[in-house]
Write a protein that holds these residues in place. Structure first.
Motif, PDB file in Angstrom:
ATOM      1  N   TYR A 130       0.862  -1.186   0.000  1.00 24.97           N
ATOM      2  CA  TYR A 130       0.000   0.000   0.000  1.00 24.97           C
ATOM      3  C   TYR A 130       0.898   1.235   0.000  1.00 24.97           C
ATOM      4  N   ILE A 131       0.529   2.219  -0.813  1.00 24.45           N
ATOM      5  CA  ILE A 131       1.304   3.450  -0.896  1.00 24.45           C
ATOM      6  C   ILE A 131       0.447   4.614  -0.392  1.00 24.45           C
ATOM      7  N   THR A 132       0.854   5.200   0.719  1.00 30.70           N
ATOM      8  CA  THR A 132       0.126   6.330   1.275  1.00 30.70           C
ATOM      9  C   THR A 132       0.537   7.624   0.571  1.00 30.70           C
ATOM     10  N   PRO A 133      -0.415   8.473   0.261  1.00 26.23           N
ATOM     11  CA  PRO A 133      -0.071   9.752  -0.360  1.00 26.23           C
ATOM     12  C   PRO A 133       0.731  10.659   0.568  1.00 26.23           C
ATOM     13  N   SER A 134       0.789  10.313   1.854  1.00 23.50           N
ATOM     14  CA  SER A 134       1.579  11.115   2.797  1.00 23.50           C
ATOM     15  C   SER A 134       3.068  11.089   2.459  1.00 23.50           C
ATOM     16  N   THR A 155       4.685  15.694  -3.593  1.00 22.22           N
ATOM     17  CA  THR A 155       3.606  16.398  -4.281  1.00 22.22           C
ATOM     18  C   THR A 155       2.469  16.759  -3.329  1.00 22.22           C
ATOM     19  N   LYS A 156       2.297  15.985  -2.247  1.00 23.90           N
ATOM     20  CA  LYS A 156       1.238  16.292  -1.280  1.00 23.90           C
ATOM     21  C   LYS A 156       1.444  17.688  -0.688  1.00 23.90           C
ATOM     22  N   GLN A 157       2.700  18.010  -0.372  1.00 26.61           N
ATOM     23  CA  GLN A 157       2.992  19.314   0.207  1.00 26.61           C
ATOM     24  C   GLN A 157       2.853  20.436  -0.826  1.00 26.61           C
ATOM     25  N   VAL A 200      -3.569  10.775  -4.231  1.00 29.47           N
ATOM     26  CA  VAL A 200      -4.463   9.761  -3.666  1.00 29.47           C
ATOM     27  C   VAL A 200      -3.650   8.502  -3.376  1.00 29.47           C
ATOM     28  N   PRO A 201      -4.188   7.612  -2.518  1.00 26.56           N
ATOM     29  CA  PRO A 201      -3.482   6.351  -2.259  1.00 26.56           C
ATOM     30  C   PRO A 201      -3.453   5.474  -3.504  1.00 26.56           C
ATOM     31  N   THR A 202      -2.522   4.521  -3.504  1.00 22.04           N
ATOM     32  CA  THR A 202      -2.467   3.519  -4.563  1.00 22.04           C
ATOM     33  C   THR A 202      -1.832   2.260  -4.000  1.00 22.04           C
ATOM     34  N   ASN A 241      10.778   9.079  -1.731  1.00 24.37           N
ATOM     35  CA  ASN A 241      10.066   9.020  -0.454  1.00 24.37           C
ATOM     36  C   ASN A 241       9.309   7.703  -0.286  1.00 24.37           C
ATOM     37  N   VAL A 242       8.736   7.212  -1.378  1.00 24.76           N
ATOM     38  CA  VAL A 242       8.049   5.919  -1.326  1.00 24.76           C
ATOM     39  C   VAL A 242       9.041   4.815  -0.970  1.00 24.76           C
ATOM     40  N   ALA A 243      10.200   4.817  -1.614  1.00 28.73           N
ATOM     41  CA  ALA A 243      11.217   3.805  -1.333  1.00 28.73           C
ATOM     42  C   ALA A 243      11.658   3.865   0.126  1.00 28.73           C
ATOM     43  N   ALA A 244      11.848   5.072   0.642  1.00 27.04           N
ATOM     44  CA  ALA A 244      12.268   5.217   2.035  1.00 27.04           C
ATOM     45  C   ALA A 244      11.170   4.757   2.990  1.00 27.04           C
ATOM     46  N   GLY A 245       9.932   5.103   2.670  1.00 28.44           N
ATOM     47  CA  GLY A 245       8.825   4.688   3.527  1.00 28.44           C
ATOM     48  C   GLY A 245       8.670   3.183   3.581  1.00 28.44           C
TER      49      GLY A 245
END
Length: 207
Positions: free
Chosen positions: A83-87, A91-93, A99-101, A185-189
């Motif tokens: 699951y990928i959170t938009p947080s 781009t959220k900032q 949106v999530p994906t 950021n996704v990779a780090a999360g």
């Protein structure tokens, strides 16, 4: 399988690697009685046919093998997913327009299905399948470790599957469509996740 160009995996070696890494597949056939599906370990013989041949077995009590298939069978193999959170998105900032994906790796293999009961072929198939999954153990168990008459009795309770692959579809949805900062950021999360499958997915995010 719906696969936008950005997520299409056409690399044969990559697709075969996903099949080999998947410990369990979903084996699906369309029949006059509806769609039938069974979770199964399947192995790929890359030396047979143009795209390889899949082998496995069903319990003889499973009605899937007795119900004539309409068209090709389908084997679904899944790789790492998360699951990928938009947080996580930069781009959220910036805009808030996120949106999530879900990120995932998947392979769909199609081909005509053959079921077989010949004891010698069944023994060869279960021996190879067992060897694949026992190979990583410090002290692997082998089919030959069990008494031959016991193994023969077990073989009478199963039916082999042979599916020559006529078509392969690969999909690798790993944030390729996101800006570089979002991907980082996704990779780090994901790398910080407590879930091993999500840490595995982190290694597949393109830099």
């Amino acid at each position: 399988m719906y696969t936008p160009p950005a997520f299409r995996d056409d690399d044969r070696d990559s697709i075969h690697a996903t099949i080999r890494a998947a410990r369990l597949a979903n084996f699906v056939t369309a029949t006059p009685d509806g769609v039938l599906a069974t979770p199964l370990p399947l192995y790929l013989d890359e030396n047979e046919g143009e795209h390889g041949v899949l082998y496995g077995h069903l319990a003889k009590a499973n009605p899937q093998w007795r119900t004539p298939a309409t068209g090709d069978g389908l084997a679904i193999f899944m790789g790492p997913d998360a699951y990928i959170t938009p947080s996580w998105y930069a781009t959220k900032q910036e805009t808030g327009k996120v949106v999530p994906t879900w990120n995932y790796v998947a392979v769909h293999a199609y081909g005509p299905v053959e079921f077989f009961e010949d004891p010698a072929r069944l023994l060869a198939a279960v021996t190879r399948l067992t060897g694949i999954h026992e190979g990583e153990r410090a002290t692997p168990w082998a089919v030959s470790d069990a008494p031959p008459d016991f193994i023969q009795a077990q073989l009478r309770g199963i039916v082999g599957i042979r599916m020559p692959i006529t078509r392969l579809e690969g999909k690798r949805k790993m944030s390729q469509n996101r800006p570089e900062a979002d991907r980082a950021n996704v990779a780090a999360g994901l790398a910080a996740s407590e879930r091993p499958v999500e840490r595995a997915a982190a290694t597949l995010i393109p830099s």
